[in-house]
Design an enzyme around this catalytic site. Structure first.
Site, PDB file in Angstrom:
ATOM      1  N   ALA A  43      38.725  67.820  16.385  1.00  0.00           N
ATOM      2  CA  ALA A  43      37.379  68.032  16.935  1.00  0.00           C
ATOM      3  C   ALA A  43      37.359  69.118  18.005  1.00  0.00           C
ATOM      4  O   ALA A  43      36.407  69.906  18.087  1.00  0.00           O
ATOM      5  CB  ALA A  43      36.874  66.715  17.525  1.00  0.00           C
ATOM      6  N   HIS A  89      30.098  50.425  22.421  1.00  0.00           N
ATOM      7  CA  HIS A  89      31.088  49.399  22.773  1.00  0.00           C
ATOM      8  C   HIS A  89      31.246  49.183  24.279  1.00  0.00           C
ATOM      9  O   HIS A  89      32.212  48.569  24.706  1.00  0.00           O
ATOM     10  CB  HIS A  89      32.450  49.746  22.131  1.00  0.00           C
ATOM     11  CG  HIS A  89      32.426  49.694  20.636  1.00  0.00           C
ATOM     12  ND1 HIS A  89      33.376  50.305  19.833  1.00  0.00           N
ATOM     13  CD2 HIS A  89      31.562  49.089  19.787  1.00  0.00           C
ATOM     14  CE1 HIS A  89      33.079  50.078  18.558  1.00  0.00           C
ATOM     15  NE2 HIS A  89      31.994  49.354  18.502  1.00  0.00           N
ATOM     16  N   VAL A  98      34.920  53.927  25.125  1.00  0.00           N
ATOM     17  CA  VAL A  98      34.569  53.255  26.381  1.00  0.00           C
ATOM     18  C   VAL A  98      35.077  54.047  27.586  1.00  0.00           C
ATOM     19  O   VAL A  98      35.067  53.559  28.704  1.00  0.00           O
ATOM     20  CB  VAL A  98      35.133  51.806  26.405  1.00  0.00           C
ATOM     21  CG1 VAL A  98      34.465  50.951  25.342  1.00  0.00           C
ATOM     22  CG2 VAL A  98      36.654  51.785  26.233  1.00  0.00           C
ATOM     23  N   GLY A 146      36.000  62.092  14.736  1.00  0.00           N
ATOM     24  CA  GLY A 146      37.120  61.419  15.409  1.00  0.00           C
ATOM     25  C   GLY A 146      37.076  59.908  15.336  1.00  0.00           C
ATOM     26  O   GLY A 146      37.558  59.244  16.249  1.00  0.00           O
ATOM     27  N   ASN A 199      37.565  65.279  11.186  1.00  0.00           N
ATOM     28  CA  ASN A 199      38.717  64.394  11.419  1.00  0.00           C
ATOM     29  C   ASN A 199      39.913  65.012  10.696  1.00  0.00           C
ATOM     30  O   ASN A 199      39.789  65.385   9.530  1.00  0.00           O
ATOM     31  CB  ASN A 199      38.402  62.999  10.828  1.00  0.00           C
ATOM     32  CG  ASN A 199      39.365  61.934  11.293  1.00  0.00           C
ATOM     33  OD1 ASN A 199      40.576  62.171  11.392  1.00  0.00           O
ATOM     34  ND2 ASN A 199      38.856  60.757  11.585  1.00  0.00           N
ATOM     35  N   CYS A 259      27.947  33.601  34.011  1.00  0.00           N
ATOM     36  CA  CYS A 259      27.190  32.829  34.998  1.00  0.00           C
ATOM     37  C   CYS A 259      25.787  33.429  35.154  1.00  0.00           C
ATOM     38  O   CYS A 259      25.582  34.621  34.907  1.00  0.00           O
ATOM     39  CB  CYS A 259      27.922  32.759  36.336  1.00  0.00           C
ATOM     40  SG  CYS A 259      27.818  34.247  37.330  1.00  0.00           S
ATOM     41  N   CYS A 319      30.870  38.791  34.119  1.00  0.00           N
ATOM     42  CA  CYS A 319      31.444  37.468  34.370  1.00  0.00           C
ATOM     43  C   CYS A 319      31.894  36.859  33.044  1.00  0.00           C
ATOM     44  O   CYS A 319      31.125  36.804  32.084  1.00  0.00           O
ATOM     45  CB  CYS A 319      30.389  36.563  35.031  1.00  0.00           C
ATOM     46  SG  CYS A 319      30.992  34.884  35.287  1.00  0.00           S
ATOM     47  N   GLU A 353      42.279  63.570   9.490  1.00  0.00           N
ATOM     48  CA  GLU A 353      42.704  62.686   8.395  1.00  0.00           C
ATOM     49  C   GLU A 353      41.506  62.166   7.615  1.00  0.00           C
ATOM     50  O   GLU A 353      40.402  62.060   8.150  1.00  0.00           O
ATOM     51  CB  GLU A 353      43.477  61.497   8.964  1.00  0.00           C
ATOM     52  CG  GLU A 353      44.840  61.928   9.483  1.00  0.00           C
ATOM     53  CD  GLU A 353      45.581  60.812  10.188  1.00  0.00           C
ATOM     54  OE1 GLU A 353      45.250  59.636   9.932  1.00  0.00           O
ATOM     55  OE2 GLU A 353      46.469  61.140  10.987  1.00  0.00           O
TER      56      GLU A 353
HETATM   57  P1  OAD Z   1      40.715  54.873  15.755  1.00  0.00           P
HETATM   58  O1  OAD Z   1      41.933  54.898  16.592  1.00  0.00           O
HETATM   59  O2  OAD Z   1      40.575  53.794  14.743  1.00  0.00           O
HETATM   60  O3  OAD Z   1      40.581  56.250  14.953  1.00  0.00           O
HETATM   61  C1  OAD Z   1      40.727  57.484  15.577  1.00  0.00           C
HETATM   62  C2  OAD Z   1      40.447  58.557  14.559  1.00  0.00           C
HETATM   63  O4  OAD Z   1      40.502  59.804  15.221  1.00  0.00           O
HETATM   64  C3  OAD Z   1      41.456  58.607  13.416  1.00  0.00           C
HETATM   65  O5  OAD Z   1      40.753  58.635  12.173  1.00  0.00           O
HETATM   66  C4  OAD Z   1      42.200  59.937  13.641  1.00  0.00           C
HETATM   67  O6  OAD Z   1      42.559  60.581  12.420  1.00  0.00           O
HETATM   68  C5  OAD Z   1      41.143  60.735  14.378  1.00  0.00           C
HETATM   69  N1  OAD Z   1      41.658  61.795  15.260  1.00  0.00           N
HETATM   70  C6  OAD Z   1      42.825  61.837  15.941  1.00  0.00           C
HETATM   71  N2  OAD Z   1      42.904  62.960  16.675  1.00  0.00           N
HETATM   72  C7  OAD Z   1      41.742  63.642  16.455  1.00  0.00           C
HETATM   73  C8  OAD Z   1      41.204  64.872  16.937  1.00  0.00           C
HETATM   74  N3  OAD Z   1      41.875  65.634  17.809  1.00  0.00           N
HETATM   75  N4  OAD Z   1      39.987  65.264  16.486  1.00  0.00           N
HETATM   76  C9  OAD Z   1      39.288  64.479  15.625  1.00  0.00           C
HETATM   77  N5  OAD Z   1      39.743  63.319  15.140  1.00  0.00           N
HETATM   78  C10 OAD Z   1      40.957  62.893  15.543  1.00  0.00           C
HETATM   79  O7  OAD Z   1      39.461  54.915  16.737  1.00  0.00           O
HETATM   80  P2  OAD Z   1      37.932  54.563  16.468  1.00  0.00           P
HETATM   81  O8  OAD Z   1      37.506  54.959  15.111  1.00  0.00           O
HETATM   82  O9  OAD Z   1      37.183  55.071  17.631  1.00  0.00           O
HETATM   83  O10 OAD Z   1      36.467  49.139  19.255  1.00  0.00           O
HETATM   84  O11 OAD Z   1      37.978  52.995  16.552  1.00  0.00           O
HETATM   85  C11 OAD Z   1      36.767  52.312  16.460  1.00  0.00           C
HETATM   86  C12 OAD Z   1      36.803  51.113  17.345  1.00  0.00           C
HETATM   87  O12 OAD Z   1      37.934  50.309  17.031  1.00  0.00           O
HETATM   88  C13 OAD Z   1      37.006  51.391  18.833  1.00  0.00           C
HETATM   89  O13 OAD Z   1      35.818  51.699  19.499  1.00  0.00           O
HETATM   90  C14 OAD Z   1      37.519  50.106  19.322  1.00  0.00           C
HETATM   91  C15 OAD Z   1      38.561  49.895  18.254  1.00  0.00           C
HETATM   92  O14 OAD Z   1      39.070  48.694  18.146  1.00  0.00           O
HETATM   93  C16 OAD Z   1      36.475  48.084  20.059  1.00  0.00           C
HETATM   94  O15 OAD Z   1      37.314  47.931  20.943  1.00  0.00           O
HETATM   95  C17 OAD Z   1      35.353  47.138  19.786  1.00  0.00           C
END
Ligand code: OAD
Length: 251
Positions: free
Chosen positions: A235, A119, A103, A191, A217, A131, A127, A219
């Site tokens: 990345a 997202h 986001v 990522g 990734n 509304c 709102c 991990e």
């Molecule tokens: P996460 O925080 O769950 O995962 C981040 C991922 O990025 C992990 O698997 C890390 O290993 C990886 N990572 C860290 N550094 C990196 C790098 N330099 N290059 C590549 N990968 C790297 O984040 P998201 O998967 O984006 O949703 O989470 C998904 C959703 O959960 C988010 O959009 C948000 C969250 O709650 C909502 O808020 C609805």
């Protein structure tokens, strides 16, 4: 790693439909905290406990403080090399697209074209009472916001960040765009921890369409076992390396 990079670049060369799904890891090198890593804490709160309608109902001031902090953090961050490479790809190829769970708008700030924001955006508000008066959402990039919690300009009730929280449905039109984009030749999942649905399901959608799937990734994730190639490196290192291989650019 070089062999995998050559293999991925080889697949990308000449591919018509390439889709990249990104998550918080793509913005990590820009200084934006991820959700589930060790930096996924704000004060003593876990990010995933604050990003819910229940948390907002309980304490809108607290949730807005967190969003205020995130907006401040992102406003002082710049797109990194991963964002830059992806932006270049979307500008050079009509059928290459980005679906993001982020986001922070860093893809857009890097110049990416046609980003599908699953997202929502930190910079959009809506709102809380939904509304009927327009606008349904509005953009406000001021940091800090002059009033916290901010108010709906139409009804004067509470405003909320126009992002998708846990337990909320994604906008059907955005989901449809993402599913359409997942029907591609090459799908890169970059990522993301691949634990949040429906985003995590897009890998399966891509596979069902016969796409070659690559994960980038550092991990392993639940998707790792199902992908064709898993590159366990950051990345911001891998994407520029693929780009160099693709276009023969010097290091
Ligand atoms: P996460 O925080 O769950 O995962 C981040 C991922 O990025 C992990 O698997 C890390 O290993 C990886 N990572 C860290 N550094 C990196 C790098 N330099 N290059 C590549 N990968 C790297 O984040 P998201 O998967 O984006 O949703 O989470 C998904 C959703 O959960 C988010 O959009 C948000 C969250 O709650 C909502 O808020 C609805």
């Amino acid at each position: 790693m070089q062999e995998m990079i050559r293999a991925v670049a080889g697949r990308l060369r000449g591919a018509a439909r390439v889709t990249v799904l990104t998550g918080a890891g793509v913005s990590a090198a820009s200084g934006v905290p991820t959700f589930r890593g060790s930096n996924g804490l704000w004060r003593t709160f876990r990010a995933i406990d604050l990003a819910t309608p229940e948390a907002f109902m309980r304490d809108p001031r607290l949730v807005w403080e967190w969003y205020g902090w995130r907006r401040e953090c992102v406003s002082s961050c710049a797109p990194n090399a991963a964002h830059a490479v992806l932006a270049g790809w979307t500008l050079q190829h009509d059928g290459w697209r980005i679906i993001t769970q982020n986001v922070d708008d860093l893809h857009q700030r890097a110049g990416s074209r046609g980003v599908i924001p699953l997202h929502g955006s930190l910079w959009e508000l809506a709102c809380w009472n939904e509304c009927a008066a327009p606008p349904a959402t509005w953009r406000d990039e001021r940091v800090p916001l002059p009033e916290s919690p901010p108010r709906c300009p139409s009804c004067g009730g509470l405003a909320r960040p126009a992002v998708v929280w846990f337990g909320e449905a994604l906008a059907p039109a955005v989901v449809a765009q993402a599913i359409d984009a997942a029907a591609c030749d090459i799908f890169l999942t970059v990522g993301t921890s691949s634990v949040v649905y429906p985003a995590a399901r897009l890998v399966d959608t891509a596979r069902a369409h016969g796409a070659f799937v690559v994960e980038i990734n550092p991990e392993a994730t639940p998707a790792s076992a199902t992908v064709d190639v898993s590159i366990r490196v950051a990345a911001e290192r891998v994407l520029p390396a693929i780009d160099r291989e693709l276009y023969g650019r010097p290091c």
